[in-house]
Design an enzyme around this catalytic site. Structure first.
Site, PDB file in Angstrom:
ATOM      1  N   GLY A 208       3.710   2.024   2.783  1.00  0.00           N
ATOM      2  CA  GLY A 208       2.971   3.146   3.314  1.00  0.00           C
ATOM      3  C   GLY A 208       3.888   4.082   4.067  1.00  0.00           C
ATOM      4  O   GLY A 208       5.075   4.191   3.791  1.00  0.00           O
ATOM      5  N   ILE A 209       3.318   4.769   5.070  1.00  0.00           N
ATOM      6  CA  ILE A 209       4.102   5.708   5.859  1.00  0.00           C
ATOM      7  C   ILE A 209       4.039   5.301   7.320  1.00  0.00           C
ATOM      8  O   ILE A 209       3.049   4.727   7.775  1.00  0.00           O
ATOM      9  CB  ILE A 209       3.580   7.146   5.670  1.00  0.00           C
ATOM     10  CG1 ILE A 209       4.559   8.157   6.276  1.00  0.00           C
ATOM     11  CG2 ILE A 209       2.181   7.328   6.265  1.00  0.00           C
ATOM     12  CD1 ILE A 209       4.256   9.587   5.907  1.00  0.00           C
ATOM     13  N   GLY A 210       5.089   5.556   8.050  1.00  0.00           N
ATOM     14  CA  GLY A 210       5.139   5.202   9.458  1.00  0.00           C
ATOM     15  C   GLY A 210       6.512   4.681   9.827  1.00  0.00           C
ATOM     16  O   GLY A 210       7.420   4.591   8.991  1.00  0.00           O
ATOM     17  N   GLU A 231       0.883   3.234  -3.965  1.00  0.00           N
ATOM     18  CA  GLU A 231      -0.222   4.171  -3.802  1.00  0.00           C
ATOM     19  C   GLU A 231       0.302   5.533  -3.355  1.00  0.00           C
ATOM     20  O   GLU A 231      -0.198   6.570  -3.753  1.00  0.00           O
ATOM     21  CB  GLU A 231      -1.182   3.596  -2.769  1.00  0.00           C
ATOM     22  CG  GLU A 231      -2.342   4.454  -2.369  1.00  0.00           C
ATOM     23  CD  GLU A 231      -3.176   3.740  -1.314  1.00  0.00           C
ATOM     24  OE1 GLU A 231      -3.650   2.626  -1.605  1.00  0.00           O
ATOM     25  OE2 GLU A 231      -3.335   4.281  -0.207  1.00  0.00           O
ATOM     26  N   GLY A 323      -6.164   1.223   0.116  1.00  0.00           N
ATOM     27  CA  GLY A 323      -5.647   0.486  -1.036  1.00  0.00           C
ATOM     28  C   GLY A 323      -4.878  -0.765  -0.682  1.00  0.00           C
ATOM     29  O   GLY A 323      -4.316  -1.419  -1.569  1.00  0.00           O
TER      30      GLY A 323
END
Length: 370
Positions: A208-210, A231, A323
């Site tokens: 993901g992002i972060g 995703e 997701g």
């Protein structure tokens, strides 16, 4: 189709005889078609607005109801929010059944020949397009010469759209992190290094992002022949490409992306990138087929039984599980696959359960001991 003026688009909306409280689906994340949304909001007194992870700036007035399966800052905390819990891979099914769209507001690239692209946000939109067209709904596009043209499931002929508004707008980028406490940054770096140490050459990554995903990707620049089946992705994947860590023979598969202007320039007409619909990217069976599938996700809370809360803070919905469950199931199904969690808020006190094999094997974690 030739672009329309703002007044022509308003007339199109007014003349369509849309139902009261019409269901409107818009591109989400960093691809919200803001000008189209403004025109619609000024035209329809009441409507239901659906978008995934919508950023701040959505109309917040009486008459506008939010519907989403992943809550972003633009909807969070609203009393008019309708949260629809669903794995992201299942959300497209709603458009053909209980959540049929009346209007679509899409953000697309400038044309290549007779086609435009959904660019950085494909996601659930192909299913929404199919359902809207089948039911006779209205499909509008904001055509932006600064939206990258990406290949895959988001390419459409111009004659799909009932109306097009031409704009030239810089795409939003996540704000740069400033003033982050050193202990927080150090923790993210340590977690990222530990996760990266478990990733082998040739693995397929979903992140993901972060801070933590960024730190993981930073730790992977020395790997070789990595794949991306995710995703979403952000600038970390660009850094892997620049470092030569990605397998050039494998496409970079994703459903949406957001990041820096540099990332968007890199994505434009990049034949290695394939932006596919959610039903493909988030299909656990497809995920399980990827070599060395490694899924890295963050959560709000993770307890000592590996139960993860990625949806709520207290009783209030914060975002939704999106997701994550799709990729966890896919990675667990894959032989040798890995799913790795990072806890965001802390760990609740565990409770001993005699019937649990984990509890029986780890009595030192419980007080008083059984």
């Amino acid at each position: 189709m030739n672009p329309m003026s703002e007044s022509q688009l308003v007339a199109l909306l007014q003349g369509r005889n849309l139902p009261d409280n019409a269901r409107v689906i818009a591109s989400g994340n960093q691809a919200v078609p803001w000008k189209l949304l403004q025109l619609l909001d000024e035209t329809l007194p009441t409507y239901r607005l659906g978008a995934l992870n919508a950023p701040a700036g959505l109309p917040r007035r009486d008459g506008v109801t939010y519907e989403t399966s992943f809550v972003g800052a633009g909807m969070r905390g609203s009393a008019r929010l309708v949260y629809i819990p669903a794995r992201l891979s299942q959300v497209p099914l709603l458009f053909g059944t209980t959540r049929k769209p009346d209007v679509l507001l899409l953000h697309v690239s400038a044309p290549k020949g007779s086609k435009v692209s959904l660019g950085i946000e494909v996601n659930i939109l192909p299913a929404a397009i199919e359902a809207c067209r089948a039911s006779g709904g209205l499909i509008l596009a904001q055509m932006n010469d600064q939206m990258p043209y990406t290949y895959g499931d988001g390419e459409y002929d111009l004659d799909l759209f009932d109306g097009i508004l031409e704009v030239s707008e810089v795409l939003p980028s996540p704000p740069a992190r400033t003033g982050v406490a050193s202990d927080t940054a150090d923790s993210a770096a340590q977690i990222g290094a530990r996760v990266a140490s478990r990733v082998q050459d040739g693995a397929t990554m979903q992140l993901g992002i972060g801070e933590v995903p960024d730190a993981v990707l930073l730790g992977l620049t020395g790997r070789k022949n990595l794949g991306i089946w995710s995703e979403m992705f952000s600038d970390g994947v660009l850094r892997l490409s620049e470092a030569g860590a990605l397998d050039p023979a494998r496409p970079i598969v994703s459903s949406f992306a957001f990041g820096s202007p540099e990332l968007y320039r890199w994505m434009d007409s990049n034949e290695q990138i394939r932006m596919l619909r959610t039903e493909t990217t988030n299909n656990p069976a497809q995920i399980a087929q990827q070599a060395g599938m490694t899924s890295v996700n963050t959560a709000l809370q993770v307890d000592l039984f590996a139960q993860a809360n990625a949806s709520r803070i207290g009783a209030r919905i914060h975002s939704g599980f999106g997701g994550q469950t799709d990729f966890i199931v896919g990675a667990l199904t894959h032989a040798g696959g890995k799913r790795l969690w990072r806890c965001g808020l802390g760990t609740p006190k565990p409770k001993f359960r005699p019937s649990c094999r984990f509890c029986a094997s780890q009595p030192r974690l419980f007080s008083p001991q059984p």
